[in-house]
Design a protein around this motif. Structure first.
Motif, PDB file in Angstrom:
ATOM      1  N   VAL A   1       0.850  -1.185   0.000  1.00 42.38           N
ATOM      2  CA  VAL A   1       0.000   0.000   0.000  1.00 42.38           C
ATOM      3  C   VAL A   1       0.885   1.233   0.000  1.00 42.38           C
ATOM      4  O   VAL A   1       1.673   1.439   0.928  1.00 42.38           O
ATOM      5  CB  VAL A   1      -0.925   0.019   1.251  1.00 42.38           C
ATOM      6  N   GLY A   2       0.772   2.047  -1.052  1.00 41.01           N
ATOM      7  CA  GLY A   2       1.557   3.270  -1.097  1.00 41.01           C
ATOM      8  C   GLY A   2       1.196   4.173   0.063  1.00 41.01           C
ATOM      9  O   GLY A   2       0.044   4.234   0.495  1.00 41.01           O
ATOM     10  N   VAL A   3       2.191   4.895   0.573  1.00 45.64           N
ATOM     11  CA  VAL A   3       1.935   5.771   1.720  1.00 45.64           C
ATOM     12  C   VAL A   3       2.710   7.069   1.563  1.00 45.64           C
ATOM     13  O   VAL A   3       3.848   7.081   1.080  1.00 45.64           O
ATOM     14  CB  VAL A   3       2.308   5.065   3.052  1.00 45.64           C
TER      15      VAL A   3
ATOM     16  N   LEU B   1      -2.854  -3.076  12.244  1.00 45.32           N
ATOM     17  CA  LEU B   1      -4.115  -2.384  12.002  1.00 45.32           C
ATOM     18  C   LEU B   1      -4.244  -1.904  10.560  1.00 45.32           C
ATOM     19  O   LEU B   1      -5.255  -2.174   9.891  1.00 45.32           O
ATOM     20  CB  LEU B   1      -4.239  -1.208  12.972  1.00 45.32           C
ATOM     21  N   VAL B   2      -3.246  -1.198  10.067  1.00 46.67           N
ATOM     22  CA  VAL B   2      -3.312  -0.668   8.702  1.00 46.67           C
ATOM     23  C   VAL B   2      -3.429  -1.780   7.659  1.00 46.67           C
ATOM     24  O   VAL B   2      -4.308  -1.719   6.785  1.00 46.67           O
ATOM     25  CB  VAL B   2      -2.112   0.258   8.408  1.00 46.67           C
ATOM     26  N   PRO B   3      -2.600  -2.831   7.710  1.00 41.06           N
ATOM     27  CA  PRO B   3      -2.763  -3.903   6.718  1.00 41.06           C
ATOM     28  C   PRO B   3      -4.152  -4.548   6.763  1.00 41.06           C
ATOM     29  O   PRO B   3      -4.728  -4.862   5.718  1.00 41.06           O
ATOM     30  CB  PRO B   3      -1.677  -4.914   7.098  1.00 41.06           C
TER      31      PRO B   3
ATOM     32  N   LEU C   1      -7.660   6.266   3.779  1.00 41.04           N
ATOM     33  CA  LEU C   1      -7.135   5.756   5.045  1.00 41.04           C
ATOM     34  C   LEU C   1      -5.999   6.675   5.475  1.00 41.04           C
ATOM     35  O   LEU C   1      -4.963   6.751   4.818  1.00 41.04           O
ATOM     36  CB  LEU C   1      -6.636   4.315   4.898  1.00 41.04           C
ATOM     37  N   ARG C   2      -6.247   7.396   6.564  1.00 38.21           N
ATOM     38  CA  ARG C   2      -5.221   8.259   7.151  1.00 38.21           C
ATOM     39  C   ARG C   2      -5.054   7.866   8.617  1.00 38.21           C
ATOM     40  O   ARG C   2      -6.048   7.631   9.304  1.00 38.21           O
ATOM     41  CB  ARG C   2      -5.618   9.737   7.064  1.00 38.21           C
TER      42      ARG C   2
ATOM     43  N   TRP D   1      -0.834   8.912   5.038  1.00 37.03           N
ATOM     44  CA  TRP D   1      -1.976   8.826   4.130  1.00 37.03           C
ATOM     45  C   TRP D   1      -1.709   7.669   3.171  1.00 37.03           C
ATOM     46  O   TRP D   1      -0.740   7.684   2.404  1.00 37.03           O
ATOM     47  CB  TRP D   1      -2.138  10.116   3.336  1.00 37.03           C
ATOM     48  N   TYR D   2      -2.571   6.674   3.221  1.00 37.89           N
ATOM     49  CA  TYR D   2      -2.364   5.450   2.442  1.00 37.89           C
ATOM     50  C   TYR D   2      -3.168   5.489   1.140  1.00 37.89           C
ATOM     51  O   TYR D   2      -4.299   5.976   1.103  1.00 37.89           O
ATOM     52  CB  TYR D   2      -2.765   4.226   3.278  1.00 37.89           C
TER      53      TYR D   2
END
Length: 264
Positions: free
Chosen positions: A6-8, A163-165, A176-177, A126-127
C-alpha cells in the motif's frame, strides 16, 4: 496484505478536536467555523493542507461493544469537529505564528474547548487505498486511547504492522489516514477564554480517518466482522476506541494552495 503493498505518503499534521459553544445553536457554531474562522487558518503560511472534519451531531459511538474497552462516546466529551492541519515542513509552524495569534483570538467566537494533538514529522500517514477515479462519499473518524502501561512504540508498531494492513485488506476503504500523537501538552495550544481541560484518562494517542464509497458502505463496514476482529487484537492495547460518523470533510488548502472555495 502488508503495508509494503500500500503506497503511503508521510506528513507532519496537527489534529485539533473542537467543541462549539453551547450558548447558541450548534449549527451556528459549525457555520462560523466553516466560514469566517476557516479564512484565518487558510491564510497561514507553510500549510500543505487544511481540512475541517465536521462530525455528526448524533454520535453515540460506531465501534462495536468490546469488553474492557470504552466504545460508547461520553456525551460530555463528544467532539463536534476536528481541524486537520498539515504542514510543508517541521519549520512551517514557526512561519505561521502571526496568523496563529489571530486564530487564538477568534476561538472564543465559536468554541468552548479546543485541544491540540501533534506528532513528530512523518507520523501522519496517508495510504493509497482508492483506485483511479474512486471518490469518498462517507467517512468515519476513530480516536484511540492507549492503555496505561502500554508503550508508545508498541502502539505505533501495532497500528503500522497490524491495524493498517487489516484495514487496507478489506478492499472497501477509499481513504485511510492515520496519526500517532506525542504526549499531550496544554501549553502548545493554550488559547485565551477557551477551555483546554484534558484529564489523563480522557486523552487520545492516535486517530484514523476511514473513507467509504457512501454511507451504506460505511454502515456495512461497522456491522461486518472486521471491527469486531480488530477489537480482539486492540483490547490489550487500547482503553478506548471512539468511532465518529463524519458529516463533511471540507478542504480549504490543498497541495499548498488556498482554494477559492472549499472542496468536499
Amino acid at each position: 496484505m502488508t503495508t509494503a503493498k500500500v503506497g503511503v505518503k508521510k506528513h507532519l499534521t496537527s489534529s485539533i478536536p473542537l467543541w462549539v459553544r453551547t450558548d447558541q445553536p450548534r449549527q451556528t457554531g459549525m457555520d462560523y467555523w466553516k466560514g469566517p474562522h476557516s479564512k484565518i487558518i487558510s491564510a497561514t503560511p507553510g500549510l500543505e493542507e487544511y481540512r475541517q472534519i465536521h462530525l455528526a451531531e448524533d454520535n453515540p459511538g460506531r465501534w462495536p461493544v468490546t469488553d474492557g474497552v470504552e466504545t460508547s462516546i461520553p456525551v460530555d466529551r463528544k467532539i463536534d469537529g476536528v481541524a486537520e492541519v498539515t504542514f510543508h515542513s517541521a519549520l512551517s509552524p514557526l512561519l505561521g505564528r502571526k496568523q496563529t495569534q489571530l486564530a487564538y483570538k477568534d476561538e472564543i467566537n465559536v468554541f468552548r474547548r479546543t485541544l491540540l494533538y501533534t506528532g513528530p514529522p512523518n507520523s501522519s500517514r496517508w495510504y493509497d487505498v482508492a483506485g483511479p477515479g474512486e471518490a469518498v462519499g462517507a467517512r468515519a473518524m476513530v480516536y484511540l486511547r492507549r492503555r496505561d502501561g502500554v508503550g508508545a512504540g508498541e502502539f505505533r508498531r501495532f497500528m503500522k504492522e497490524q491495524l493498517v494492513p487489516a484495514l487496507a485488506a478489506t478492499g472497501v476503504l477509499k481513504e485511510l489516514r492515520t496519526q500517532t500523537f506525542l504526549p499531550w501538552i496544554e501549553k502548545l495550544w493554550d488559547t485565551p477564554n477557551v477551555a483546554h481541560d484534558n484529564p489523563h484518562d480522557q486523552q487520545f494517542h492516535a486517530s484514523l480517518i476511514l473513507g467509504f464509497t457512501d454511507t451504506a458502505a460505511r454502515d456495512a463496514f461497522f456491522t461486518s466482522n472486521v471491527p469486531a476482529e480488530l477489537s480482539k487484537q486492540l483490547a490489550p492495547l487500547a482503553a478506548a476506541i471512539h468511532a465518529y460518523d463524519v458529516d463533511a470533510a471540507l478542504t480549504y488548502v490543498k497541495n499548498g494552495t488556498v482554494l477559492p472555495h472549499y472542496e468536499q
